[in-house]
Design an enzyme around this catalytic site. Structure first.
Site, mmCIF file in Angstrom:
data_model
loop_
_atom_site.group_PDB
_atom_site.id
_atom_site.type_symbol
_atom_site.label_atom_id
_atom_site.label_comp_id
_atom_site.label_asym_id
_atom_site.label_seq_id
_atom_site.Cartn_x
_atom_site.Cartn_y
_atom_site.Cartn_z
ATOM 1 N N MET A 30 -32.217 16.313 50.066
ATOM 2 C CA MET A 30 -31.666 14.947 50.064
ATOM 3 C C MET A 30 -31.117 14.627 51.451
ATOM 4 O O MET A 30 -30.273 13.737 51.599
ATOM 5 C CB MET A 30 -30.580 14.817 48.997
ATOM 6 C CG MET A 30 -31.125 15.097 47.588
ATOM 7 S SD MET A 30 -30.210 14.296 46.279
ATOM 8 C CE MET A 30 -28.623 15.071 46.439
ATOM 9 N N GLY A 31 -31.571 15.379 52.468
ATOM 10 C CA GLY A 31 -31.089 15.138 53.829
ATOM 11 C C GLY A 31 -29.704 15.724 54.032
ATOM 12 O O GLY A 31 -29.277 16.606 53.280
ATOM 13 N N LEU A 33 -28.945 17.574 56.559
ATOM 14 C CA LEU A 33 -29.424 18.952 56.731
ATOM 15 C C LEU A 33 -28.429 19.829 57.499
ATOM 16 O O LEU A 33 -27.747 19.368 58.406
ATOM 17 C CB LEU A 33 -30.781 18.944 57.455
ATOM 18 C CG LEU A 33 -31.879 18.137 56.749
ATOM 19 C CD1 LEU A 33 -33.195 18.230 57.524
ATOM 20 C CD2 LEU A 33 -32.077 18.561 55.305
ATOM 21 N N HIS A 37 -30.372 24.626 54.970
ATOM 22 C CA HIS A 37 -31.730 24.075 54.907
ATOM 23 C C HIS A 37 -32.650 24.808 55.879
ATOM 24 O O HIS A 37 -33.839 24.977 55.609
ATOM 25 C CB HIS A 37 -31.707 22.572 55.229
ATOM 26 C CG HIS A 37 -30.978 21.749 54.211
ATOM 27 N ND1 HIS A 37 -29.731 21.229 54.426
ATOM 28 C CD2 HIS A 37 -31.329 21.373 52.955
ATOM 29 C CE1 HIS A 37 -29.331 20.555 53.356
ATOM 30 N NE2 HIS A 37 -30.284 20.633 52.448
ATOM 31 N N MET A 184 -22.560 26.883 52.029
ATOM 32 C CA MET A 184 -22.909 25.671 52.783
ATOM 33 C C MET A 184 -23.406 24.596 51.827
ATOM 34 O O MET A 184 -24.159 24.879 50.902
ATOM 35 C CB MET A 184 -23.986 25.986 53.805
ATOM 36 C CG MET A 184 -23.436 26.772 54.954
ATOM 37 S SD MET A 184 -24.597 26.828 56.313
ATOM 38 C CE MET A 184 -23.724 27.983 57.357
#
Ligand code: PAF
Length: 281
Positions: A30-31, A33, A37, A184
């Site tokens: 979902m971005g 980042l 990721h 994270m």
């Protein structure tokens, strides 16, 4: 890096890659980042010849009172990030590309969708299943990579793939943590600087609960102690100790155990888990 906003050109590109016998891995995001990721991308690269990262803040997995509008939207930074790690293609569809005419299919996410996070977020996993099934239908990846922090989501996606006969192999990576242990998450951006100093205590407590269970403390006592300790700082939504393979209650034959929890710190909801093996229960 190829950038696709539309399904048609993405499909054309992926078909030509398939004709060259190149395997495809998808990393759905979902971005917003971050380093976690990056590890998903590295795993995707290790699995396949070509990596596609999708960025789509999926409205159907957020309830009215949740953070859909506030969810960090950092597309230009995300693009630079993905270019730097040499992803082959980024797919940033609009709502209409994913849900033409507002349509979205319902999926039965089963009992597993109704427990733990499914209690406070009753529509969430159906929304996740909708978007993941749609992305798989578009990209038809050989592999798709997910993080184990969202453990319940991971098991629901595995079961969706099995039940729908989807030919994508689901691969997962362990939770990526900050140096102080905090898992994270894009949502960590919501933490105030004061709350950020308290947030690592969540994982530290899960780890202490694991040690207690491993040293023979019975599970209900370990959970009670964890709730007491966590409640000094967090609003505890749930903490449970379950069979890690299917999130059911532990039996004498369960050897893979998960301690799984969701808490709130101020306005921020944090989830985390620890999976470990145990030779007796
Ligand atoms: O884990 C996430 O970031 C999302 O739930 C996912 C899998 C990209 C679906 O929107």
């Amino acid at each position: 890096m190829h950038i696709f906003l539309q399904i048609g050109p993405l499909e054309e590109y992926l078909n030509s890659c398939r004709e060259d016998d190149r395997t495809i891995a998808l990393v759905p995001t979902m971005g917003g980042l971050h380093e976690g990721h990056l590890k998903l991308v590295e795993k995707a690269k290790a699995c396949s010849d070509l990596v596609v990262v999708s960025i789509f803040v999926n409205p159907t997995q957020f309830a009215e009172n949740e953070d859909f509008k506030a969810y960090p939207k950092t597309l230009s930074e995300d693009k630079k990030f993905l270019e730097a790690v040499k992803v082959d293609a980024m797919f940033t569809p609009s709502d209409n590309q994913i849900y033409p005419d507002g349509s979205s299919q319902d999926y039965d996410v089963g009992e597993m969708g109704k427990i733990l996070c499914g209690i406070s977020r009753p529509i969430h996993f159906n929304g996740v299943a909708q978007v993941v099934a749609r992305l798989f239908d578009i990209v038809k990846p050989d592999y798709a990579v997910f993080g184990e922090k969202d453990y319940q989501q991971l098991l629901i996606i595995k079961s969706l793939v099995e039940r729908q006969g989807i030919k994508t192999t689901i691969v997962s990576i362990p939770t990526v943590r900050e140096l102080d242990g905090l898992a994270m998450s894009t949502r960590n951006n919501y933490l105030s600087s004061e709350d950020r100093t308290y947030a690592p205590l969540f994982y530290q407590q899960l780890d202490a609960t694991k040690s207690a269970i491993q040293s023979g403390v019975d599970i209900s006592t370990a959970i009670e102690q964890a709730i007491d300790a966590l409640s000094a700082i967090f609003d505890v939504e749930y903490i449970e100790v379950l069979n890690a393979n299917n999130l059911t209650q532990i039996t004498t034959s369960s050897s893979e155990i998960i301690i799984i929890s969701a808490v709130r710190l101020g306005e921020t909801r944090l989830i985390d888990n620890i999976v470990f093996r145990r030779s007796y229960v």
